[in-house]
Design a protein around this motif. Sequence first.
Motif: not given
Length: 214
Positions: A28, A31, A33, A204-206, A208-209, A214
Amino acid sequence: MNASSESSKVSKLRLAILILAAGEGSRLGGYPKALLKKDGSSLLRRLIDSTQVFNPIETLVVTGFYANEIEAEIQAIQKNSQNTISWVRNTTPAAGQPSSVRLGIKSLKSNYEVVLIALCDQPKIGVSEIESLLEQFHGRSAKQEIVLPVFNGQRGNPVLFSREVIERILEAPGMVCRTYMDQHPELVKTFDTDNEAYVLDADTRDDIQKLGLS
């Protein structure tokens, strides 16, 4: 057996909760989690709130990377909880999740019957998922001491372990839960489920989406 009597049976278990929140979140970009938010609440708060429905006799969080931030969140959660929530800090979190698991199970203090070992980054694990695991524990055979959720052939989390199994794991230097399960499949009750919540996590960032975080 009807739903109300099953829930009553579940709630009478002496349940300990062990939450792993020591990771670096490197994928990430570094960060915690546990502090990702869904619907305005941190994932750690959402998970703890879900577990408290079952009146656990102990709730322990393993911190490591970002320990100060996560421990501050635990203190904030504690203010609105009737149960005590404690933590233990993994001073060598870079050793990986097995070191946090071993530290966590060694640090449990209560006279529990079963421990739920949970990850801090599974946003869709809630009351119904935990209750299903506990019902599986009640329905296990005499030799089964572990409940492992499996979705579409993939191992999931959280996992339930009897106190007897945890004590055996701790007797073996360096042994951790995953290795023990692999060595003793006869003790594992596989809970085959079509509920994807058990395998969804925020790596991963994906993710999160995809998971609305957020």
